[in-house]
Design an enzyme around this catalytic site. Structure first.
Site, mmCIF file in Angstrom:
data_model
loop_
_atom_site.group_PDB
_atom_site.id
_atom_site.type_symbol
_atom_site.label_atom_id
_atom_site.label_comp_id
_atom_site.label_asym_id
_atom_site.label_seq_id
_atom_site.Cartn_x
_atom_site.Cartn_y
_atom_site.Cartn_z
ATOM 1 N N ALA A 12 -4.835 7.794 -15.342
ATOM 2 C CA ALA A 12 -5.373 8.983 -16.009
ATOM 3 C C ALA A 12 -6.371 8.659 -17.120
ATOM 4 C CB ALA A 12 -4.224 9.826 -16.559
ATOM 5 N N ALA A 13 -5.937 7.881 -18.104
ATOM 6 C CA ALA A 13 -6.818 7.590 -19.241
ATOM 7 C C ALA A 13 -8.019 6.763 -18.813
ATOM 8 C CB ALA A 13 -6.039 6.883 -20.346
ATOM 9 N N ARG A 23 -21.240 9.871 -17.509
ATOM 10 C CA ARG A 23 -22.019 11.054 -17.918
ATOM 11 C C ARG A 23 -22.884 10.752 -19.134
ATOM 12 N NH1 ARG A 23 -16.898 13.503 -16.651
ATOM 13 N NH2 ARG A 23 -17.072 14.810 -14.777
ATOM 14 N N ALA A 42 -1.396 11.369 -9.477
ATOM 15 C CA ALA A 42 -0.535 12.213 -10.317
ATOM 16 C C ALA A 42 0.870 11.621 -10.385
ATOM 17 C CB ALA A 42 -0.492 13.632 -9.770
ATOM 18 N N CYS A 44 3.216 12.449 -12.337
ATOM 19 C CA CYS A 44 4.198 13.522 -12.533
ATOM 20 C C CYS A 44 4.608 14.179 -11.217
ATOM 21 C CB CYS A 44 3.645 14.580 -13.484
ATOM 22 S SG CYS A 44 3.334 13.958 -15.150
ATOM 23 N N ASP A 285 -0.850 6.439 -22.182
ATOM 24 C CA ASP A 285 0.549 6.121 -22.436
ATOM 25 C C ASP A 285 0.776 4.810 -23.167
ATOM 26 O OD1 ASP A 285 1.027 8.421 -21.043
ATOM 27 O OD2 ASP A 285 2.281 7.523 -19.490
#
Length: 451
Positions: A12-13, A23, A42, A44, A285
Site C-alpha cells: 500500500a504505502a 505524477r 488488499a 484486509c 505499517d
C-alpha cells in the site's frame, strides 16, 4: 540526469508513493524492491478470500508489476529482498532470491515501506503442519493450498483482535468448529468491555467457542500435523491453528541504518514522512502515525493510513510539500451479523493518559421509531473531556447504521469538536435512514443533561 527513487516494499504505502512520484516527476527513475511475488494487494481482504466471500486471488490485486511498468514506467523487482541500507553511501544491498545473489543499488531518495509482520511467539510446535498466520498474501495461499489436501474439523484461532475475529468467521463459514483463545479478559482489548461483549455474543450465537484469560504455552502434534493448543489452563483440540495475536513494524533495516524509532519500534517520521536521516522517508505499517487526540506519535497500522502516508511521502520525495494530518484511531470490524467500530480514545486509553474524562452510553434505534425495523438497536459510548467538553473518542455496536455514525464521529474528532457540537450538525434525515435526532445527537443530549 533523472533522479533515482528507490522504494523498499511494494504494497500500500510503497506503491502509493511510487504513483505519486511519477505524477510529480515524469522523468524520474523509480525502482521498487519487493521481497515477495505479489504487490499492491488488499491485505484486509484475506480473511474474506479464505472464507469464500472473495472468490479468487486476483480480486484482491489492484495492479500487477507488469501494469505498473507498462502504464507508469515504474520498475518493480519481485523477489528482491533489501538486506541493508547504507545511508552514508546512499546505497542499498539487495538479495535477488531467484538468482541467489546480492547486488548494490544506489538511490537519490529512499522510501522504507516494509510494512508489518505477524507476531509469532517462540512456542514449541509453532511450525507444525496445520499452523498458519494470516498476514500476507503468501499466508492465505499456503492455508488454502493446505486445505485442498487436508480436511480439518476443529480450528483454533489464537487471538481475538480484528483479524482473529474475521478469520474465525471465515473458518466457521467453511464449516469448521471454531474456538477463539485470547490472553486478555475480553476480546478486542482496544474496545471498551460493553462493546466487546456484543462482538463476543455474536460469535457465541453462531457457535464459535470463546475462551478468555488463556495463556498459550505451546502446540502439540507430530509430522502429520497439529493436534492441540496447550494453555496454562488446559488443552484445546485442533487440527488447524491460526496465530493472530497482532503485528509488529518491520523496522530492523531502519534501526541497523541508524534511523530513529518511535512507539513499538516503528520508524519515527515527521509530518512530511521524513526520518532523521536526509533523503530517507518511511510510510505505512512500518512507520509511526501522529495521533491527533493524543497529540503524539502512535502506532495504529491500517491500510487506509498506509495509502495516505505513501501518497504524501511520494509527493515530498519528488520535491513537493505535503503534510500528513494524522489519525484519530478509527476502525471497524464485522462479526457475523454485528458491526463494531471505534474512533478516538477508548476508556482504558483515557485512564492511561490521566485525562479528566466522562462517558455517556445510550441505546438507540438508527431510524425513526415508527418505521419497520427488525435489527438490533445501536449501542453508543462517547468519551469527552469534563473540563472543556471536547470529544475524546467513542465506540458503536449494532447492525445497520454503525458505519455511518462512526464516520460522523471520526470527522468530529478530527476537527476537535465538543460533544455539544454534535447537536448542531446538519445530518441526513428520512424515516428509513434516521430519526429527527441522530443517535449521536441523542447521546450528546444525554451528556448535556449531565453537566
Amino acid at each position: 540526469m533523472p533522479r533515482r527513487y528507490v522504494i523498499v516494499g511494494g504494497d500500500a504505502a510503497g506503491m502509493s508513493a511510487a504513483s505519486q512520484i511519477r505524477r510529480q516527476d515524469p522523468e524520474g527513475e523509480i525502482l521498487v524492491c519487493e521481497k515477495e511475488g505479489v504487490i499492491s494487494y488488499a491485505q484486509c481482504g484475506l480473511p474474506y478470500w479464505v472464507g469464500g466471500v472473495v472468490p479468487e486471488k486476483k480480486k484482491l490485486i489492484a495492479r500487477t508489476a507488469e501494469e505498473f511498468y507498462t502504464r507508469y514506467n515504474i520498475d518493480v523487482k519481485l523477489y528482491h529482498e533489501v538486506t541493508q541500507i547504507i545511508p552514508q553511501k546512499k546505497q542499498i544491498r539487495v538479495y535477488r532470491r531467484e538468482k541467489k545473489d546480492e547486488i548494490t543499488v544506489p538511490y537519490d531518495v529512499l522510501l522504507i515501506g516494509t510494512g508489518s509482520a505477524a507476531i509469532v511467539p517462540p512456542w514449541e510446535g509453532k511450525n507444525l503442519p496445520g499452523v498458519f498466520t494470516l498476514k500476507a498474501m503468501g499466508d492465505a495461499e499456503k492455508l488454502l493450498s493446505w486445505l485442498e489436501t487436508h480436511t480439518p474439523n476443529k480450528a483454533v484461532v489464537i487471538g481475538g483482535g480484528y483479524i482473529g475475529l474475521e478469520t474465525a468467521e471465515a473458518l466457521h463459514t467453511r464449516g469448521f468448529k471454531v474456538t477463539v483463545l485470547d490472553l486478555a479478559p475480553q476480546l478486542i482489548p482496544t474496545f471498551d468491555a460493553p462493546i466487546a461483549e456484543i462482538a463476543q455474543d455474536a460469535l457465541k450465537r453462531h457457535g464459535v467457542e470463546i475462551h478468555l484469560n488463556e495463556e498459550v504455552v505451546g502446540l502439540e502434534g507430530d509430522e502429520k500435523g497439529v493436534r492441540a493448543v496447550v494453555t496454562k489452563n488446559g488443552s484445546f483440540p485442533a487440527d488447524l491453528v491460526i496465530i493472530s495475536i497482532g503485528v509488529r513494524p518491520v523496522s530492523e533495516l531502519a534501526r541497523e541504518a541508524g534511523i530513529e524509532l518511535g512507539p513499538r519500534s516503528a520508524i519515527l517520521v515527521n509530518e512530511r514522512l521524513q526520518t532523521n536521516i536526509p533523503d530517507i522517508f518511511a510510510a505505512g505499517d512500518c512507520a509511526t502515525h501522529f495521533h491527533r487526540i493524543k497529540n503524539a506519535p502512535d502506532y495504529v497500522p491500517l491500510g487506509t493510513t498506509a495509502n495516505k502516508q505513501g501518497r504524501i511521502a511520494g509527493i515530498n520525495m519528488a520535491g513537493g510539500d505535503a503534510k500528513f494530518a494524522g489519525i484519530v484511531g478509527t476502525a471497524i470490524v464485522k462479526v457475523f451479523d454485528r458491526t463494531i467500530a471505534r474512533s478516538g480514545l477508548g476508556e482504558r486509553e483515557c485512564q492511561a493518559l490521566g485525562l479528566p474524562y466522562q462517558t455517556v452510553s445510550i441505546k438507540a434505534r438508527p431510524i425513526s421509531h415508527y418505521y419497520p425495523w427488525e435489527d438490533e438497536v445501536l449501542t453508543i459510548r462517547l468519551h469527552f473531556n469534563k473540563d472543556n467538553r471536547k470529544l475524546l473518542g467513542g465506540q458503536i455496536a449494532g447492525g445497520a447504521g454503525v458505519d455511518k455514525r462512526i464516520d460522523v464521529l471520526a470527522t468530529a474528532l478530527f476537527h476537535g469538536m465538543t460533544i455539544d457540537d454534535l447537536q448542531a450538525l446538519d445530518l441526513a434525515y428520512a424515516p428509513p435512514y434516521n430519526s429527527v435526532w441522530d443517535p449521536l445527537q441523542q447521546a450528546a443530549t444525554v451528556a448535556q443533561r449531565e453537566k
